[in-house]
Each structure stands twice: as structure tokens, then as C-alpha cells.
Design a protein around this motif. Structure first.
Motif, PDB file in Angstrom:
ATOM      1  N   LYS A   1       4.843 -70.629  12.671  1.00 27.45           N
ATOM      2  CA  LYS A   1       4.725 -71.941  13.309  1.00 27.45           C
ATOM      3  C   LYS A   1       5.768 -72.876  12.707  1.00 27.45           C
TER       4      LYS A   1
ATOM      5  N   SER B   1       9.464 -78.202  18.108  1.00 29.98           N
ATOM      6  CA  SER B   1       8.385 -77.437  17.486  1.00 29.98           C
ATOM      7  C   SER B   1       7.977 -76.273  18.381  1.00 29.98           C
TER       8      SER B   1
ATOM      9  N   THR C   1       3.598 -71.585   8.121  1.00 26.66           N
ATOM     10  CA  THR C   1       3.872 -72.820   8.852  1.00 26.66           C
ATOM     11  C   THR C   1       4.946 -73.591   8.109  1.00 26.66           C
TER      12      THR C   1
ATOM     13  N   SER D   1       2.821 -64.548   8.054  1.00 24.74           N
ATOM     14  CA  SER D   1       2.435 -65.775   8.751  1.00 24.74           C
ATOM     15  C   SER D   1       2.691 -66.995   7.868  1.00 24.74           C
TER      16      SER D   1
ATOM     17  N   ASN E   1       6.827 -77.124   8.043  1.00 23.19           N
ATOM     18  CA  ASN E   1       6.934 -78.514   8.478  1.00 23.19           C
ATOM     19  C   ASN E   1       8.321 -79.014   8.096  1.00 23.19           C
TER      20      ASN E   1
ATOM     21  N   LEU F   1       5.836 -72.034  18.320  1.00 22.09           N
ATOM     22  CA  LEU F   1       5.082 -70.976  17.646  1.00 22.09           C
ATOM     23  C   LEU F   1       5.667 -69.640  18.085  1.00 22.09           C
TER      24      LEU F   1
END
Length: 210
Positions: A28, A51, A92, A90, A94, A53
Motif C-alpha cells: 500500500k 496513492s 504500507t 506486505s 506513507n 494498492l
């Protein structure tokens, strides 16, 4: 024999698909500001500016850089000029583009002067509304010999933390104890000293956080 081979083929396909699903992972990517993200796989490259995924079943290389040379990037709270690394699980990310400098607009109402001291110790005296650029994530120390009204506060000095473009309204009040509008040198030195102490403490905390 053919049925046996067909059964084995079906089993092999099922095992292969199961392995692909088991080994796949989600990446992500949250993008804020003028940033370009390059995702490199074995057989393709993807440029991202928004942004998204993504799902992969193999390792990828992520490269992040700001589109504007006067910006740097923060990834999960850590500052980078550029960022490149391999990812195989996996995660994320930012990603935020942050300007090195921000615009400061000072609107002066009434008659008076202010002294603005920057994080590097330099200063300037202002007697009218003006705009200038200052280092982002730093402090400005504002001092006047006259009483000022800033953000519902009546004061002679004000410390401004910069983290974005900002407009500050400063209103000079009638001060019976002061007969001059110019910045008093003696009071100015005291104010600058206090401001530099505050700036030094702020920079010390910033350095410890990095």
C-alpha cells in the motif's frame, strides 16, 4: 493412464496456484505532494504519482524521489532526499513531499517595528507588511518594543513554529510605557537571547529525533 496424467496435472496446477496466493503480498503506497514512485519488477516498471494498492508475488524495488528539487520526502516519518530499497512482504509506505522552505506572510497593523530572528541567528527589522521564505520545520522569534496582539495573545515577543506556508496578523497596541516605535536595542538583545535559547533547544530536540 491418461486419467492419471490429467489428475496429476490438475494437482500440479492447484499446487502452483496455491503457492502463488500464499506467497503474494500487498504493498500500500500513500502519496501526498509532488512525489514520483518507481516500482520495478523483473519484467516491468511502474511510475506512480497517486496513492494505490498493489499486489505482488515476487520481490520488487521501490525508488522514491520528489518531483520538485526544493522538496524532500518523508517515508513513514523518516526524512530522505531519495529512497531506494527492495520489498518482499506486505507493507504500507506513507510518502509525503515536504518543501525545504515555506512562505511567511506578516501583516502589520498600526505603527511599529518588529525584529524577526531566524534559526541560524540572523535577523531583520520590519516596519510594514511583508513576505519572505524561511527554512521549514524551524522557529522564528518575533520581538517588538511595542505591545503586539498576535493570535489572541498580547505580548512583546512571539515564537512561531514553521511547518507550512503561514500568514500572521500582527497588531500594534498603544503602549503608554513606550514612547518610541523603534525596536529598543537593550530590550532587543534580551529578546534575541531568549529567542536563540528557544531555537537552540528546539534544534537539539529535532536532532535527537532524527
Amino acid at each position: 493412464m491418461r486419467k492419471l496424467l490429467l489428475s496429476l496435472l490438475i494437482i500440479l496446477i492447484f499446487v502452483a496456484l496455491s503457492s502463488t496466493v500464499t506467497n503474494s503480498y500487498a504493498l500500500k503506497i500513500i502519496i501526498k505532494g509532488p512525489v514520483e514512485v518507481l516500482v520495478i519488477t523483473n519484467d516491468s516498471s511502474i511510475f506512480l504519482h497517486n496513492s494505490t494498492l498493489l499486489t505482488f508475488n515476487r520481490s520488487v524495488i521501490i525508488s522514491v524521489s520528489p518531483l520538485n528539487p526544493s522538496y524532500y520526502v518523508e517515508i513513514n516519518g523518516t526524512r530522505y532526499i531519495e529512497y531506494t530499497r527492495a520489498i518482499n512482504s506486505s507493507e504500507t509506505l506513507n510518502i509525503t513531499a515536504i518543501p525545504e522552505f515555506v512562505k511567511v506572510s506578516l501583516n502589520l497593523n498600526g505603527s511599529g517595528n518588529i525584529r524577526v530572528t531566524f534559526s541560524n541567528g540572523s535577523s531583520l527589522i520590519i516596519n510594514k507588511s511583508t513576505e519572505f521564505y524561511a527554512l521549514n520545520n524551524s522557529l522564528l522569534y518575533i520581538y517588538s518594543s511595542k505591545t503586539m496582539f498576535i493570535n489572541n495573545i498580547t505580548t512583546n515577543f512571539y515564537i512561531l513554529a514553521l511547518n507550512n506556508n503561514i500568514t500572521l496578523n500582527i497588531t500594534f497596541l498603544n503602549d503608554k510605557s513606550s514612547s518610541a516605535d523603534n525596536v529598543s536595542n537593550s530590550q532587543g538583545f534580551i529578546g534575541i537571547g531568549l529567542g536563540l535559547i528557544a531555537l537552540s533547544f528546539y534544534l537539539f530536540l529535532k536532532k535527537r529525533q532524527q
